[in-house]
Enzyme design. Structure first.
Site, PDB file in Angstrom:
ATOM      1  N   GLY A  21      -3.910  -4.733  -4.627  1.00 27.53           N
ATOM      2  CA  GLY A  21      -5.196  -3.176  -4.237  1.00 27.53           C
ATOM      3  C   GLY A  21      -4.104  -2.325  -5.015  1.00 27.53           C
ATOM      4  N   HIS A  22      -4.274  -1.801  -5.972  1.00 30.50           N
ATOM      5  CA  HIS A  22      -3.560  -0.610  -7.080  1.00 30.50           C
ATOM      6  C   HIS A  22      -4.907   0.318  -6.992  1.00 30.50           C
ATOM      7  CE1 HIS A  22       0.312  -2.836  -7.816  1.00 30.50           C
ATOM      8  NE2 HIS A  22       0.038  -2.613  -6.714  1.00 30.50           N
ATOM      9  N   GLN A  30       2.311  -6.352  -3.316  1.00 29.58           N
ATOM     10  CA  GLN A  30       2.678  -5.954  -1.847  1.00 29.58           C
ATOM     11  C   GLN A  30       3.984  -5.120  -1.488  1.00 29.58           C
ATOM     12  OE1 GLN A  30       1.990  -9.331  -3.057  1.00 29.58           O
ATOM     13  NE2 GLN A  30      -0.478  -8.356  -2.867  1.00 29.58           N
ATOM     14  N   LYS A  55       2.420   2.496  -5.019  1.00 27.01           N
ATOM     15  CA  LYS A  55       2.950   2.097  -5.925  1.00 27.01           C
ATOM     16  C   LYS A  55       3.060   2.354  -7.306  1.00 27.01           C
ATOM     17  CE  LYS A  55       3.055  -1.759  -4.387  1.00 27.01           C
ATOM     18  NZ  LYS A  55       3.021  -2.092  -3.284  1.00 27.01           N
ATOM     19  N   ASP A 109       1.242  -1.402   0.041  1.00 24.25           N
ATOM     20  CA  ASP A 109       0.208  -0.050  -0.018  1.00 24.25           C
ATOM     21  C   ASP A 109       0.256   1.392   0.296  1.00 24.25           C
ATOM     22  OD1 ASP A 109      -1.926  -1.561  -0.266  1.00 24.25           O
ATOM     23  OD2 ASP A 109      -1.627  -1.979   2.867  1.00 24.25           O
TER      24      ASP A 109
HETATM   25  P1  IMP Z   1      -2.519 -12.569   2.026  1.00 26.39           P
HETATM   26  O1  IMP Z   1      -1.784 -12.033   0.851  1.00 26.39           O
HETATM   27  O2  IMP Z   1      -3.549 -12.135   1.432  1.00 26.39           O
HETATM   28  O3  IMP Z   1      -2.027 -13.912   2.415  1.00 26.39           O
HETATM   29  O4  IMP Z   1      -2.408 -12.309   3.159  1.00 26.39           O
HETATM   30  C1  IMP Z   1      -1.185 -11.832   4.107  1.00 26.39           C
HETATM   31  C2  IMP Z   1      -0.480 -10.812   4.857  1.00 26.39           C
HETATM   32  O5  IMP Z   1      -0.405 -10.199   3.902  1.00 26.39           O
HETATM   33  C3  IMP Z   1      -1.745 -10.123   5.583  1.00 26.39           C
HETATM   34  O6  IMP Z   1      -0.962  -8.739   6.151  1.00 26.39           O
HETATM   35  C4  IMP Z   1      -2.217  -8.716   4.484  1.00 26.39           C
HETATM   36  O7  IMP Z   1      -3.111  -8.198   5.281  1.00 26.39           O
HETATM   37  C5  IMP Z   1      -0.763  -8.650   3.662  1.00 26.39           C
HETATM   38  N1  IMP Z   1      -1.432  -7.900   2.282  1.00 26.39           N
HETATM   39  C6  IMP Z   1      -1.838  -8.967   0.750  1.00 26.39           C
HETATM   40  N2  IMP Z   1      -2.133  -8.284  -0.338  1.00 26.39           N
HETATM   41  C7  IMP Z   1      -0.800  -6.784   0.172  1.00 26.39           C
HETATM   42  C8  IMP Z   1      -1.339  -5.664  -0.052  1.00 26.39           C
HETATM   43  O8  IMP Z   1      -1.741  -5.618  -1.558  1.00 26.39           O
HETATM   44  N3  IMP Z   1      -0.965  -4.368   0.296  1.00 26.39           N
HETATM   45  C9  IMP Z   1      -1.451  -4.436   2.258  1.00 26.39           C
HETATM   46  N4  IMP Z   1      -0.952  -5.798   2.591  1.00 26.39           N
HETATM   47  C10 IMP Z   1      -0.718  -6.654   2.062  1.00 26.39           C
END
Ligand code: IMP
Length: 422
Positions: free
Chosen positions: A39-40, A223, A15, A12
């Site tokens: 989520g962009h 991420q 990017k 977040d």
């Molecule tokens: P997962 O990727 O859904 O398995 O989640 C694992 C961890 O990564 C959790 O803490 C999510 O909130 C975090 N996470 C996954 N994708 C994002 C993103 O795009 N932005 C921020 N946090 C993310």
């Protein structure tokens, strides 16, 4: 000039906005890891677009966008996203969007297995996005996943899925979660697959050809470094290599093809989900939420907010080989009188300049802060770096010094025009 854009915090960082800005001079935009957990948010010409799997270059007419082999792709989610973005007036043709045949498929049962694992962890849960990312990558590593190319052979897919769904149902039943009928899953997946099938390509060949022809390639990281499966705050991480190296393994382009790495960070720190967050600050969180900022693009969850943490950023600059920093959301701090920058962690009386690996250390890390005067003026109208208030420039200079990387871009608002080049 081939560039990797990578997140330096817990995702977040903004990017999408930097990628969108750089895309103007780019021919090919590539996603190499993650899935629709990302989520962009990109705001272009006053319209807001939320992208999950689609590379940000999709918003331009003349760019090739690649979903690389390192991504895990939910065909149903991707179809929904394509429909939503097309409804906003963006055309998504097979020339514009290419999906690697090697990309692993996220199935509906992966999402339920994600929920089952979280339920099993109870209070120790990761706080995942429940998009099935971990279970899909687990199947890939366990060598029981299905790739996009496998879906071309419906018989093979059916036999494999029937076996996999039987196993998944055993786990799901234990948690009173939804179980699946293979026929239903196949029906749902193939409805979506028919829409995306024209986009399947041998993307490795495509990106190599573009590289050899001297085209400009841009890798859009998803991420952030602290969510990297190896370098993040394990186990509170995602299941892919979010760091710069993941762009190479996730696309088939070698490290020798990369010319620069832009590391994106916010002027403060945020994180969603569970896990350590040494500089987390209630007051700053409440303040930023009251401005309507810092709600997740994928889940809508309020993000925890905290002060700038240069222990994490220093480490992130190291492991990514950052050649330039993009500092976003500077305007979020516009009204603050005094700002804090964390320069080290005090762990049991020893000052650490780099983050620890041992998870128990994280819980005992007390941030060591340096205070800096705020600028207390609106930066959102600044169109050049020079127009920024002196105190904002001083804050950014200190950030660069502490991280050991030069500032390349500064973000003062969500619009394309609010990205300042240093
Ligand atoms: P997962 O990727 O859904 O398995 O989640 C694992 C961890 O990564 C959790 O803490 C999510 O909130 C975090 N996470 C996954 N994708 C994002 C993103 O795009 N932005 C921020 N946090 C993310």
């Amino acid at each position: 000039m081939n560039t990797i854009i990578t997140g330096l915090q817990w995702g977040d960082e903004g990017k999408g906005k930097i990628v969108d800005y750089l895309t103007e001079d780019t021919d090919v935009v590539i996603r190499g890891q993650g899935g629709n957990n990302a989520g962009h948010t990109v705001i272009a010409k006053g319209t807001k677009y939320v992208l999950h799997l689609l590379p940000s270059g999709i918003l331009w007419d003349n760019k090739i966008n690649v979903i690389g082999n390192g991504v895990v792709c939910d065909p149903v989610g991707l179809c929904e996203e394509i429909t939503r973005i097309e409804a906003q007036g963006i055309s998504i043709t097979p020339e514009k969007l290419l999906i690697s045949e090697r990309t692993h498929v996220v199935f509906p049962f992966h999402k339920e297995l994600d929920a089952a694992r979280e339920a099993a962890l109870g209070d120790a849960k990761i706080g995942t996005t429940k998009r099935g990312i971990g279970p899909a990558y687990a199947d890939k590593i366990n060598r029981c996943g299905l790739r996009m190319a496998d879906l071309l052979d419906r018989d093979f897919t059916t036999t494999t899925l029937e076996r996999r769904i039987t196993e998944a149902n055993e786990v799901l039943a234990k948690f009173d979660l939804q179980t699946f009928e293979a026929d239903d899953v196949i029906q749902e997946i193939y409805t979506a697959f028919e829409r995306i099938r024209p986009h399947l390509a041998n993307t490795i060949e495509v990106v190599h050809k573009a590289w050899k022809e001297g085209k400009t390639l841009l890798f859009e990281g998803a991420q952030g470094t602290l969510l990297d499966i190896d370098f993040g705050t394990y186990p509170f991480v995602t299941s892919s290599n979010t760091t710069a190296g993941g762009s190479c393994t996730g696309s088939g382009l070698p490290p020798t093809a990369i010319d620069s790495v832009i590391g994106v960070c916010k002027a403060y720190t945020t994180r969603v989900g569970a896990g350590p967050f040494p500089t987390g600050d209630e007051e700053l969180s409440e303040y930023l939420h009251s401005l309507g900022r810092e709600f997740g693009a994928t889940t809508g969850r309020p993000r925890g907010c905290g002060w700038l943490d240069t222990v994490l950023l220093r480490f992130a600059c190291m492991v990514n080989g950052v050649t330039g920093l993009a500092v976003t959301n500077v305007d979020g701090l516009d009204k603050y009188e005094t700002l804090k920058i964390c320069t080290g962690y005090d762990i049991d009386g020893t000052i650490h300049k780099l983050p620890p690996a041992d998870r128990s250390f994280w819980d005992r890390a007390v941030p060591v802060y340096e205070e800096i005067d705020g600028w207390q003026s609106d930066t959102t109208g600044c169109t050049t770096y020079d127009q920024l208030p002196e105190n904002a420039k001083a804050y950014l200079t200190r950030l660069g010094e502490l991280c050991g990387a030069p500032i390349a871009f500064v973000g003062v608002g969500p619009d394309r025009t609010q990205t300042l080049v240093v």
